[in-house]
Design a protein around this motif. Structure first.
Motif, PDB file in Angstrom:
ATOM      1  N   ALA A   9       0.826  -1.208   0.000  1.00 53.74           N
ATOM      2  CA  ALA A   9       0.000   0.000   0.000  1.00 53.74           C
ATOM      3  C   ALA A   9       0.857   1.253   0.000  1.00 53.74           C
ATOM      4  O   ALA A   9       0.664   2.173   0.801  1.00 53.74           O
ATOM      5  CB  ALA A   9      -0.941  -0.007   1.207  1.00 53.74           C
ATOM      6  N   GLY A  10       1.827   1.265  -0.918  1.00 51.14           N
ATOM      7  CA  GLY A  10       2.609   2.473  -1.138  1.00 51.14           C
ATOM      8  C   GLY A  10       1.965   3.314  -2.231  1.00 51.14           C
ATOM      9  O   GLY A  10       0.802   3.113  -2.595  1.00 51.14           O
ATOM     10  N   ASN A  34       2.165  -4.026   7.047  1.00 53.45           N
ATOM     11  CA  ASN A  34       2.213  -3.260   8.285  1.00 53.45           C
ATOM     12  C   ASN A  34       0.826  -3.096   8.896  1.00 53.45           C
ATOM     13  O   ASN A  34      -0.189  -3.367   8.260  1.00 53.45           O
ATOM     14  CB  ASN A  34       2.849  -1.894   8.035  1.00 53.45           C
ATOM     15  N   SER A  35       0.800  -2.609  10.129  1.00 54.45           N
ATOM     16  CA  SER A  35      -0.463  -2.474  10.845  1.00 54.45           C
ATOM     17  C   SER A  35      -1.279  -1.277  10.377  1.00 54.45           C
ATOM     18  O   SER A  35      -2.450  -1.148  10.710  1.00 54.45           O
ATOM     19  CB  SER A  35      -0.208  -2.360  12.350  1.00 54.45           C
ATOM     20  N   SER A  36      -0.648  -0.390   9.616  1.00 60.30           N
ATOM     21  CA  SER A  36      -1.367   0.753   9.063  1.00 60.30           C
ATOM     22  C   SER A  36      -0.640   1.223   7.814  1.00 60.30           C
ATOM     23  O   SER A  36       0.487   0.804   7.531  1.00 60.30           O
ATOM     24  CB  SER A  36      -1.460   1.894  10.072  1.00 60.30           C
ATOM     25  N   THR A 122      -4.708  -4.429   6.249  1.00 65.15           N
ATOM     26  CA  THR A 122      -3.400  -4.326   6.890  1.00 65.15           C
ATOM     27  C   THR A 122      -3.075  -5.625   7.645  1.00 65.15           C
ATOM     28  O   THR A 122      -3.899  -6.521   7.753  1.00 65.15           O
ATOM     29  CB  THR A 122      -3.377  -3.127   7.850  1.00 65.15           C
ATOM     30  N   ASN A 123      -1.849  -5.702   8.161  1.00 68.10           N
ATOM     31  CA  ASN A 123      -1.363  -6.896   8.872  1.00 68.10           C
ATOM     32  C   ASN A 123      -1.470  -8.151   8.008  1.00 68.10           C
ATOM     33  O   ASN A 123      -1.786  -9.226   8.497  1.00 68.10           O
ATOM     34  CB  ASN A 123      -2.145  -7.096  10.176  1.00 68.10           C
ATOM     35  N   HIS A 124      -1.189  -8.006   6.726  1.00 65.04           N
ATOM     36  CA  HIS A 124      -1.214  -9.142   5.793  1.00 65.04           C
ATOM     37  C   HIS A 124       0.151  -9.257   5.122  1.00 65.04           C
ATOM     38  O   HIS A 124       0.433  -8.565   4.135  1.00 65.04           O
ATOM     39  CB  HIS A 124      -2.308  -8.970   4.745  1.00 65.04           C
ATOM     40  N   ASP A 155       5.386  -3.960  -3.420  1.00 63.02           N
ATOM     41  CA  ASP A 155       5.842  -3.918  -2.024  1.00 63.02           C
ATOM     42  C   ASP A 155       7.305  -3.513  -1.871  1.00 63.02           C
ATOM     43  O   ASP A 155       7.998  -3.961  -0.963  1.00 63.02           O
ATOM     44  CB  ASP A 155       5.564  -5.245  -1.312  1.00 63.02           C
ATOM     45  N   GLY A 156       7.777  -2.637  -2.759  1.00 62.64           N
ATOM     46  CA  GLY A 156       9.052  -1.973  -2.535  1.00 62.64           C
ATOM     47  C   GLY A 156      10.285  -2.677  -3.066  1.00 62.64           C
ATOM     48  O   GLY A 156      10.232  -3.768  -3.623  1.00 62.64           O
ATOM     49  N   VAL A 157      11.424  -2.024  -2.849  1.00 61.33           N
ATOM     50  CA  VAL A 157      12.695  -2.521  -3.372  1.00 61.33           C
ATOM     51  C   VAL A 157      13.080  -3.859  -2.740  1.00 61.33           C
ATOM     52  O   VAL A 157      13.718  -4.697  -3.376  1.00 61.33           O
ATOM     53  CB  VAL A 157      13.809  -1.462  -3.158  1.00 61.33           C
TER      54      VAL A 157
END
Length: 379
Positions: A9-10, A34-36, A122-124, A155-157
């Protein structure tokens, strides 16, 4: 109705989710480990007109004006003398509705998630990806399963999803640089209307406004060798002695700004080494999971948005097989520019620095060059 799962969720994941949400042929779910989705306070990003134009399709043109800024120029300075070398008028690439924009990353993320609500889980944290027949089955660490038609990985680098699919063969590499970032709330020494870029031997730093109220983003990139063990030790960058050692070696010219920086953090810069393509065209990567650039061309966020839009249109038009090739071609152009900028910004030999400065003065006023170097990217 096709089911679309988005991992991460970026900026890229949230933007493509907004695009799919407008098409009733797709059911979307965004999974965040992450949680949020809250991001750290005020760190800034730059958006060139190529991404602002796309963001405007989901209402960014109506986004609060007190939370974004439109600089006119990039001012280049030599850090040793603090003399201005030249300036580049980036507003030349603007249109009436699409202007070069700076803002806090957190404000953009909050804008992007506003209309997604319960579509974000979140938290997944992903633990397994199976491809069975025409379906893709996801398993998360909380033992929850989800079956989808399309899987979009953003989900990022350090993409865990990418590692699962590639069997850890698509690892990023350390760029031999550290990034120092923070916020400056007020300063009489800073140009309040433009981007200020300071060039020094083996480092450069950038200060720019992120709102009309006088808040500024600070980001410095400095060459720094790390051992393999140091690269893997993420707690190292919270160690007071390690951080103090880095700050003690910062050039005195930069320290006058560092004294005003709040929320200063240091982290190693990792970039992509190569491209990775899955055999399944229904699984695609966007954002830093697709490719992470050196942070010297200020195109990270813009390309995350642009790549997300291209993938959405490909899926919508059933041409997703074309996405990888087209995105690689554009990404290569930006990666070359990013590497070249870092090389030029970090020159240390007095002679080569003088030659660089002469070329900068000429090229920043050469419309043909600027259209080729920037216009082809910004538009």
């Amino acid at each position: 109705m096709k089911k679309v799962a988005i991992i991460g969720a970026g900026i890229s994941g949230l933007f493509i989710a907004n695009l799919f949400k407008k098409n009733l042929n797709y059911q979307i779910t965004v999974y965040e480990k992450n949680s949020s989705t809250d991001t750290e306070g005020g760190y800034g990003i730059q958006l060139s007109v190529n991404s602002v134009k796309l963001l405007n399709q989901i209402g960014f043109d109506k986004f609060q004006n007190d939370k974004k800024f439109n600089p006119d120029k990039i001012n280049f300075y030599s850090i040793k003398s603090s003399n201005k070398i030249c300036d580049l008028n980036i507003s030349d690439f603007n249109s009436e509705d699409c202007k070069y924009t700076t803002l806090r990353r957190s404000d953009l993320v909050n804008f992007l998630k506003t209309d997604l609500g319960s579509l974000i889980k979140t938290n997944h944290s992903i633990s397994k990806i199976d491809q069975e027949n025409q379906k893709i089955k996801l398993t998360f660490q909380n033992n929850e399963n989800f079956e989808c038609d399309y899987l979009i990985i953003s989900d990022g680098v350090f993409s865990k999803s990418k590692n699962l699919i590639s069997n850890n063969k698509a690892q990023p590499k350390y760029n031999n640089t550290l990034a120092l970032r923070g916020m400056i709330t007020s300063s009489s020494k800073i140009d309040r209307k433009n981007i200020s870029l300071f060039l020094g031997p083996n480092f450069h730093y950038v200060i720019y406004p992120v709102s009309p109220t006088g808040d500024f983003n600070f980001i410095a990139i400095m060459k720094y060798n790390l051992s393999i063990n140091e690269q893997k030790n993420y707690s190292l960058f919270s160690d007071e002695n390690f951080v103090k050692g880095i700050l003690d070696n910062i050039p005195s010219e930069m320290k006058e700004f560092l004294n005003e920086v709040k929320e200063l953090k240091i982290f190693p810069v990792f970039v992509s080494d190569d491209f990775f393509k899955t055999k399944n065209n229904n699984i695609q990567f966007i954002g830093d999971a697709f490719f992470a650039f050196p942070p010297s061309f200020a195109q990270g966020a813009s390309q995350s948005i642009e790549g997300a839009y291209e993938l959405f249109k490909n899926i919508e038009n059933n041409t997703e097989k074309d996405f990888y090739k087209n995105r690689v071609n554009k990404t290569k152009k930006i990666n070359i520019r990013s590497k070249f900028n870092q090389f030029a910004f970090h020159l240390s030999n007095p002679l080569t620095k003088n030659i660089r400065n002469i070329f900068l003065k000429r090229l920043t006023k050469n419309k043909k060059f600027l259209e080729s170097y920037l216009g082809k990217i910004y538009r």
